[in-house]
Design an enzyme around this catalytic site. Structure first.
Site, PDB file in Angstrom:
ATOM      1  N   CYS A  12       0.940  -0.686  -0.091  1.00 50.29           N
ATOM      2  CA  CYS A  12       0.314  -0.323  -0.115  1.00 50.29           C
ATOM      3  C   CYS A  12       0.767   1.310  -0.013  1.00 50.29           C
ATOM      4  O   CYS A  12       2.680   1.022   0.440  1.00 50.29           O
ATOM      5  CB  CYS A  12      -0.688  -0.073   1.204  1.00 50.29           C
ATOM      6  N   HIS A  44       6.300  -6.477   7.440  1.00 48.20           N
ATOM      7  CA  HIS A  44       6.195  -8.424   7.979  1.00 48.20           C
ATOM      8  C   HIS A  44       6.342  -9.341   6.323  1.00 48.20           C
ATOM      9  O   HIS A  44       5.447 -10.100   5.947  1.00 48.20           O
ATOM     10  CB  HIS A  44       4.741  -8.707   8.305  1.00 48.20           C
ATOM     11  N   HIS A 132      -1.344  -5.596  18.921  1.00 49.60           N
ATOM     12  CA  HIS A 132      -0.893  -4.924  17.496  1.00 49.60           C
ATOM     13  C   HIS A 132       0.015  -3.450  17.529  1.00 49.60           C
ATOM     14  O   HIS A 132       0.112  -3.499  18.481  1.00 49.60           O
ATOM     15  CB  HIS A 132      -2.256  -4.412  16.386  1.00 49.60           C
ATOM     16  N   GLU A 134       0.734  -1.176  15.444  1.00 49.77           N
ATOM     17  CA  GLU A 134      -0.200  -0.267  15.232  1.00 49.77           C
ATOM     18  C   GLU A 134      -1.017   0.682  16.744  1.00 49.77           C
ATOM     19  O   GLU A 134      -1.189   1.891  16.735  1.00 49.77           O
ATOM     20  CB  GLU A 134      -0.926  -0.022  14.452  1.00 49.77           C
ATOM     21  N   SER A 272       2.557  -6.199   2.713  1.00 53.69           N
ATOM     22  CA  SER A 272       3.845  -6.278   2.768  1.00 53.69           C
ATOM     23  C   SER A 272       4.531  -7.514   1.772  1.00 53.69           C
ATOM     24  O   SER A 272       5.329  -7.423   2.138  1.00 53.69           O
ATOM     25  CB  SER A 272       4.097  -6.776   3.879  1.00 53.69           C
TER      26      SER A 272
HETATM   27 FE1  F3S Z   1      -3.048   2.786   5.210  1.00 48.35          FE
HETATM   28 FE2  F3S Z   1      -0.911   1.462   4.345  1.00 48.35          FE
HETATM   29 FE3  F3S Z   1      -1.225   3.693   6.135  1.00 48.35          FE
HETATM   30  S1  F3S Z   1      -2.741   0.034   4.885  1.00 48.35           S
HETATM   31  S2  F3S Z   1      -2.618   3.624   7.040  1.00 48.35           S
HETATM   32  S3  F3S Z   1      -1.475   3.176   3.667  1.00 48.35           S
HETATM   33  S4  F3S Z   1       0.547   1.429   6.283  1.00 48.35           S
END
Ligand code: F3S
Length: 289
Positions: A12, A44, A132, A134, A272
Protein backbone atom coordinates in the site's frame (compact mmCIF):
# COMPACT_ATOMS: atom_id res chain seq x y z
CA UNK A 1 -5.22 -20.17 -19.07
CA UNK A 2 -5.72 -16.57 -18.13
CA UNK A 3 -4.06 -14.94 -15.12
CA UNK A 4 -5.57 -11.85 -13.54
CA UNK A 5 -3.58 -9.80 -11.08
CA UNK A 6 -5.61 -7.69 -8.66
CA UNK A 7 -4.94 -4.02 -9.32
CA UNK A 8 -4.25 -3.26 -5.65
CA UNK A 9 -2.12 -6.31 -4.87
CA UNK A 10 0.95 -5.73 -2.73
CA UNK A 11 2.42 -2.69 -1.04
CA UNK A 12 0.00 0.00 0.00
CA UNK A 13 1.05 3.63 -0.17
CA UNK A 14 2.30 3.76 3.43
CA UNK A 15 4.40 0.60 3.23
CA UNK A 16 5.88 1.61 -0.13
CA UNK A 17 6.82 4.95 1.37
CA UNK A 18 8.47 3.33 4.42
CA UNK A 19 10.46 0.84 2.33
CA UNK A 20 11.56 3.61 -0.07
CA UNK A 21 12.67 5.65 2.94
CA UNK A 22 14.97 2.83 4.07
CA UNK A 23 16.56 2.51 0.63
CA UNK A 24 17.03 6.30 0.46
CA UNK A 25 18.68 6.25 3.87
CA UNK A 26 21.02 3.47 2.72
CA UNK A 27 22.17 5.77 -0.11
CA UNK A 28 22.59 8.69 2.29
CA UNK A 29 24.50 6.56 4.79
CA UNK A 30 27.11 5.81 2.17
CA UNK A 31 27.91 9.53 2.32
CA UNK A 32 27.44 9.91 6.07
CA UNK A 33 29.02 6.59 7.03
CA UNK A 34 26.62 6.06 9.94
CA UNK A 35 24.71 2.83 10.64
CA UNK A 36 21.02 2.49 9.86
CA UNK A 37 18.42 0.75 11.97
CA UNK A 38 14.71 0.16 11.66
CA UNK A 39 12.61 0.14 14.82
CA UNK A 40 11.17 -3.35 14.40
CA UNK A 41 11.22 -5.04 10.98
CA UNK A 42 10.20 -2.44 8.37
CA UNK A 43 7.53 -4.79 7.01
CA UNK A 44 6.27 -8.32 7.63
CA UNK A 45 8.23 -9.80 4.80
CA UNK A 46 11.28 -11.95 5.37
CA UNK A 47 12.60 -11.43 1.82
CA UNK A 48 12.70 -7.65 2.16
CA UNK A 49 14.07 -7.76 5.70
CA UNK A 50 16.92 -10.09 4.64
CA UNK A 51 17.72 -7.90 1.63
CA UNK A 52 18.00 -4.91 3.95
CA UNK A 53 20.12 -6.92 6.35
CA UNK A 54 22.53 -7.74 3.52
CA UNK A 55 22.80 -4.00 2.90
CA UNK A 56 23.76 -3.43 6.52
CA UNK A 57 20.41 -2.34 7.97
CA UNK A 58 19.93 -3.63 11.50
CA UNK A 59 16.68 -4.11 13.40
CA UNK A 60 16.18 -2.66 16.87
CA UNK A 61 13.41 -4.54 18.66
CA UNK A 62 13.01 -2.25 21.65
CA UNK A 63 14.25 0.83 23.42
CA UNK A 64 16.32 -1.46 25.64
CA UNK A 65 18.08 -2.82 22.53
CA UNK A 66 18.67 0.76 21.34
CA UNK A 67 20.23 1.57 24.71
CA UNK A 68 22.70 -1.30 24.31
CA UNK A 69 24.09 0.13 21.04
CA UNK A 70 27.46 1.75 21.70
CA UNK A 71 27.46 5.56 21.46
CA UNK A 72 29.57 5.72 18.29
CA UNK A 73 27.20 3.25 16.58
CA UNK A 74 24.08 5.33 17.27
CA UNK A 75 23.16 6.28 13.71
CA UNK A 76 19.76 6.70 12.04
CA UNK A 77 16.62 4.89 13.21
CA UNK A 78 13.71 4.64 10.81
CA UNK A 79 10.23 4.35 12.28
CA UNK A 80 8.09 1.98 10.23
CA UNK A 81 4.65 2.69 8.76
CA UNK A 82 2.80 1.33 11.86
CA UNK A 83 4.23 4.21 13.91
CA UNK A 84 5.36 4.12 17.54
CA UNK A 85 4.51 5.63 20.92
CA UNK A 86 5.53 9.27 21.35
CA UNK A 87 7.95 8.29 24.09
CA UNK A 88 9.84 5.95 21.77
CA UNK A 89 10.75 8.82 19.41
CA UNK A 90 11.71 11.01 22.34
CA UNK A 91 13.88 8.37 23.99
CA UNK A 92 15.63 7.45 20.75
CA UNK A 93 16.56 11.11 20.24
CA UNK A 94 17.76 11.36 23.84
CA UNK A 95 19.97 8.34 23.23
CA UNK A 96 21.59 10.25 20.35
CA UNK A 97 19.94 8.56 17.35
CA UNK A 98 18.69 10.54 14.38
CA UNK A 99 15.02 9.59 13.98
CA UNK A 100 13.55 9.36 10.49
CA UNK A 101 9.82 8.99 10.84
CA UNK A 102 8.28 6.84 8.08
CA UNK A 103 4.99 6.46 9.96
CA UNK A 104 2.21 6.28 7.35
CA UNK A 105 0.50 9.70 7.17
CA UNK A 106 -2.86 7.97 7.81
CA UNK A 107 -1.52 6.53 11.08
CA UNK A 108 0.13 9.85 11.92
CA UNK A 109 -3.28 11.47 11.52
CA UNK A 110 -4.62 9.15 14.27
CA UNK A 111 -1.69 10.06 16.55
CA UNK A 112 -2.52 13.74 16.04
CA UNK A 113 -6.23 13.24 16.74
CA UNK A 114 -5.51 11.16 19.87
CA UNK A 115 -2.96 13.65 21.18
CA UNK A 116 -5.28 16.61 20.63
CA UNK A 117 -8.51 15.02 21.90
CA UNK A 118 -6.89 13.45 24.94
CA UNK A 119 -5.23 16.76 25.81
CA UNK A 120 -8.71 18.31 25.62
CA UNK A 121 -9.84 15.83 28.30
CA UNK A 122 -11.52 13.11 26.25
CA UNK A 123 -10.82 9.45 26.96
CA UNK A 124 -9.71 7.53 23.90
CA UNK A 125 -11.30 4.35 22.54
CA UNK A 126 -9.17 2.55 19.97
CA UNK A 127 -11.17 -0.03 18.05
CA UNK A 128 -8.46 -2.54 17.17
CA UNK A 129 -6.46 -5.52 18.27
CA UNK A 130 -4.73 -5.20 21.62
CA UNK A 131 -1.01 -5.87 21.30
CA UNK A 132 -0.84 -4.89 17.63
CA UNK A 133 2.13 -2.50 17.25
CA UNK A 134 0.00 0.14 15.51
CA UNK A 135 -2.54 0.08 18.36
CA UNK A 136 0.21 0.26 20.99
CA UNK A 137 1.72 3.18 19.08
CA UNK A 138 -1.62 5.02 18.97
CA UNK A 139 -2.16 4.40 22.67
CA UNK A 140 1.21 5.99 23.31
CA UNK A 141 -0.01 9.37 21.99
CA UNK A 142 -2.87 9.60 24.46
CA UNK A 143 -2.57 11.74 27.56
CA UNK A 144 -5.77 10.40 29.10
CA UNK A 145 -7.47 7.06 29.81
CA UNK A 146 -7.39 4.76 26.78
CA UNK A 147 -9.57 1.74 26.09
CA UNK A 148 -8.86 -0.84 23.42
CA UNK A 149 -11.95 -2.53 22.04
CA UNK A 150 -11.51 -5.48 19.70
CA UNK A 151 -15.09 -6.74 19.46
CA UNK A 152 -18.73 -5.83 19.99
CA UNK A 153 -18.82 -7.77 23.29
CA UNK A 154 -15.96 -5.73 24.67
CA UNK A 155 -17.81 -2.52 23.74
CA UNK A 156 -20.88 -3.78 25.61
CA UNK A 157 -18.82 -4.63 28.69
CA UNK A 158 -16.73 -1.48 28.77
CA UNK A 159 -17.24 0.39 32.01
CA UNK A 160 -16.58 4.06 31.50
CA UNK A 161 -16.81 6.73 34.17
CA UNK A 162 -20.12 8.61 34.39
CA UNK A 163 -20.05 11.70 32.16
CA UNK A 164 -16.75 10.60 30.57
CA UNK A 165 -16.32 12.09 27.10
CA UNK A 166 -14.96 9.66 24.51
CA UNK A 167 -13.12 9.98 21.22
CA UNK A 168 -13.43 6.75 19.20
CA UNK A 169 -10.84 5.95 16.52
CA UNK A 170 -9.87 2.72 14.87
CA UNK A 171 -6.75 0.79 13.91
CA UNK A 172 -6.21 1.50 10.18
CA UNK A 173 -6.42 -2.15 9.19
CA UNK A 174 -9.52 -2.95 11.24
CA UNK A 175 -12.55 -4.31 9.41
CA UNK A 176 -14.83 -1.37 8.61
CA UNK A 177 -18.03 -3.32 9.22
CA UNK A 178 -16.81 -4.44 12.67
CA UNK A 179 -15.79 -0.86 13.46
CA UNK A 180 -19.33 0.29 12.60
CA UNK A 181 -20.82 -2.47 14.79
CA UNK A 182 -18.70 -1.36 17.73
CA UNK A 183 -19.63 2.30 17.18
CA UNK A 184 -23.30 1.29 17.09
CA UNK A 185 -22.99 -0.30 20.54
CA UNK A 186 -21.53 2.93 21.92
CA UNK A 187 -24.38 4.84 20.25
CA UNK A 188 -26.97 2.52 21.86
CA UNK A 189 -25.32 3.07 25.20
CA UNK A 190 -25.67 6.83 24.70
CA UNK A 191 -21.98 7.66 24.84
CA UNK A 192 -20.85 11.23 24.85
CA UNK A 193 -18.17 12.33 22.40
CA UNK A 194 -16.94 11.91 18.83
CA UNK A 195 -16.19 9.16 16.33
CA UNK A 196 -13.47 9.43 13.71
CA UNK A 197 -13.41 6.72 11.08
CA UNK A 198 -9.71 6.05 10.65
CA UNK A 199 -10.00 2.70 8.87
CA UNK A 200 -7.64 2.94 5.91
CA UNK A 201 -9.28 2.74 2.55
CA UNK A 202 -6.30 0.78 1.09
CA UNK A 203 -7.33 -2.27 3.11
CA UNK A 204 -11.00 -1.98 2.12
CA UNK A 205 -10.17 -1.57 -1.55
CA UNK A 206 -7.76 -4.52 -1.54
CA UNK A 207 -10.26 -6.74 0.29
CA UNK A 208 -13.25 -5.81 -1.90
CA UNK A 209 -11.21 -6.34 -5.03
CA UNK A 210 -9.92 -9.72 -3.79
CA UNK A 211 -13.47 -10.85 -2.97
CA UNK A 212 -14.73 -9.84 -6.39
CA UNK A 213 -11.80 -11.50 -8.19
CA UNK A 214 -11.96 -14.72 -6.14
CA UNK A 215 -15.66 -15.04 -6.98
CA UNK A 216 -14.99 -15.24 -10.72
CA UNK A 217 -11.78 -17.29 -10.97
CA UNK A 218 -11.21 -21.05 -10.71
CA UNK A 219 -8.04 -20.73 -8.61
CA UNK A 220 -6.94 -17.89 -6.38
CA UNK A 221 -3.39 -17.34 -5.15
CA UNK A 222 -2.78 -15.06 -2.18
CA UNK A 223 0.84 -14.01 -1.62
CA UNK A 224 2.17 -12.67 1.68
CA UNK A 225 4.35 -13.21 4.72
CA UNK A 226 3.44 -15.84 7.30
CA UNK A 227 2.99 -13.28 10.05
CA UNK A 228 1.05 -10.77 7.99
CA UNK A 229 -2.44 -10.47 9.44
CA UNK A 230 -3.76 -8.54 6.44
CA UNK A 231 -2.63 -11.33 4.10
CA UNK A 232 -4.33 -13.94 6.29
CA UNK A 233 -7.49 -11.85 6.15
CA UNK A 234 -7.25 -11.68 2.35
CA UNK A 235 -6.85 -15.43 2.26
CA UNK A 236 -9.98 -15.94 4.39
CA UNK A 237 -12.02 -13.61 2.18
CA UNK A 238 -10.86 -15.36 -1.00
CA UNK A 239 -11.40 -18.81 0.50
CA UNK A 240 -15.06 -17.95 1.13
CA UNK A 241 -15.51 -17.24 -2.57
CA UNK A 242 -13.15 -19.75 -4.15
CA UNK A 243 -12.46 -23.18 -2.74
CA UNK A 244 -9.13 -23.50 -4.56
CA UNK A 245 -7.41 -20.62 -2.77
CA UNK A 246 -3.72 -20.96 -1.94
CA UNK A 247 -1.65 -18.93 0.53
CA UNK A 248 2.03 -18.70 -0.39
CA UNK A 249 4.96 -16.61 0.81
CA UNK A 250 7.06 -16.82 -2.36
CA UNK A 251 7.15 -18.74 -5.59
CA UNK A 252 8.99 -21.59 -3.78
CA UNK A 253 5.78 -22.45 -1.90
CA UNK A 254 3.78 -22.87 -5.06
CA UNK A 255 3.44 -26.59 -5.76
CA UNK A 256 0.25 -26.52 -7.75
CA UNK A 257 -1.20 -29.25 -9.89
CA UNK A 258 -4.18 -27.70 -11.51
CA UNK A 259 -7.07 -29.67 -12.96
CA UNK A 260 -7.57 -29.40 -16.74
CA UNK A 261 -10.76 -27.48 -16.24
CA UNK A 262 -9.00 -24.49 -14.71
CA UNK A 263 -9.25 -21.51 -17.05
CA UNK A 264 -8.87 -18.47 -14.85
CA UNK A 265 -6.33 -17.85 -12.07
CA UNK A 266 -6.52 -14.79 -9.84
CA UNK A 267 -3.60 -13.37 -7.87
CA UNK A 268 -3.60 -10.93 -5.01
CA UNK A 269 -1.07 -10.07 -2.32
CA UNK A 270 -0.93 -8.58 1.16
CA UNK A 271 0.24 -5.08 1.92
CA UNK A 272 3.81 -6.17 2.68
CA UNK A 273 4.45 -8.24 -0.43
CA UNK A 274 7.06 -6.71 -2.73
CA UNK A 275 6.33 -6.34 -6.45
CA UNK A 276 9.16 -8.59 -7.58
CA UNK A 277 7.64 -11.57 -5.71
CA UNK A 278 4.20 -10.88 -7.21
CA UNK A 279 5.70 -10.61 -10.69
CA UNK A 280 7.65 -13.86 -10.27
CA UNK A 281 4.51 -15.77 -9.30
CA UNK A 282 2.49 -14.15 -12.05
CA UNK A 283 5.07 -15.00 -14.74
CA UNK A 284 5.50 -18.53 -13.44
CA UNK A 285 1.77 -19.26 -13.55
CA UNK A 286 1.45 -17.70 -17.03
CA UNK A 287 4.30 -19.78 -18.44
CA UNK A 288 3.79 -23.09 -16.65
CA UNK A 289 0.06 -23.67 -16.65
FE1 F3S B 1 -3.22 2.33 4.96
FE2 F3S B 1 -1.00 1.22 4.33
FE3 F3S B 1 -1.01 3.44 5.60
S1 F3S B 1 -2.81 0.18 5.02
S2 F3S B 1 -2.77 3.29 6.88
S3 F3S B 1 -1.76 3.16 3.53
S4 F3S B 1 0.39 1.78 5.92
Amino acid sequence: MEVILAEHAGFCFGVQRAVDTVYQQIENSEKKGRPIYTFGPIIHNEEVVSDLQRRGVRVLDSLAAAGRVSEEERGTVIIRSHGVEKIVCENLKELGFEVVDATCPFVKRIHNIVEKESAAGKSIVIVGNEGHPEVEGIRGWSESATYIVGAVEEARNLVSRPGEELCIVSQTTFNYKKFQDVVEIFAERGYNGSVVNTVCNATEVRQAEARELAARVDVMIVIGGNHSSNTRKLYEICRQECEMTYYIQTLDDLHLRLPESVRLVGITAGASTPNNIIEEVQNYVRINF
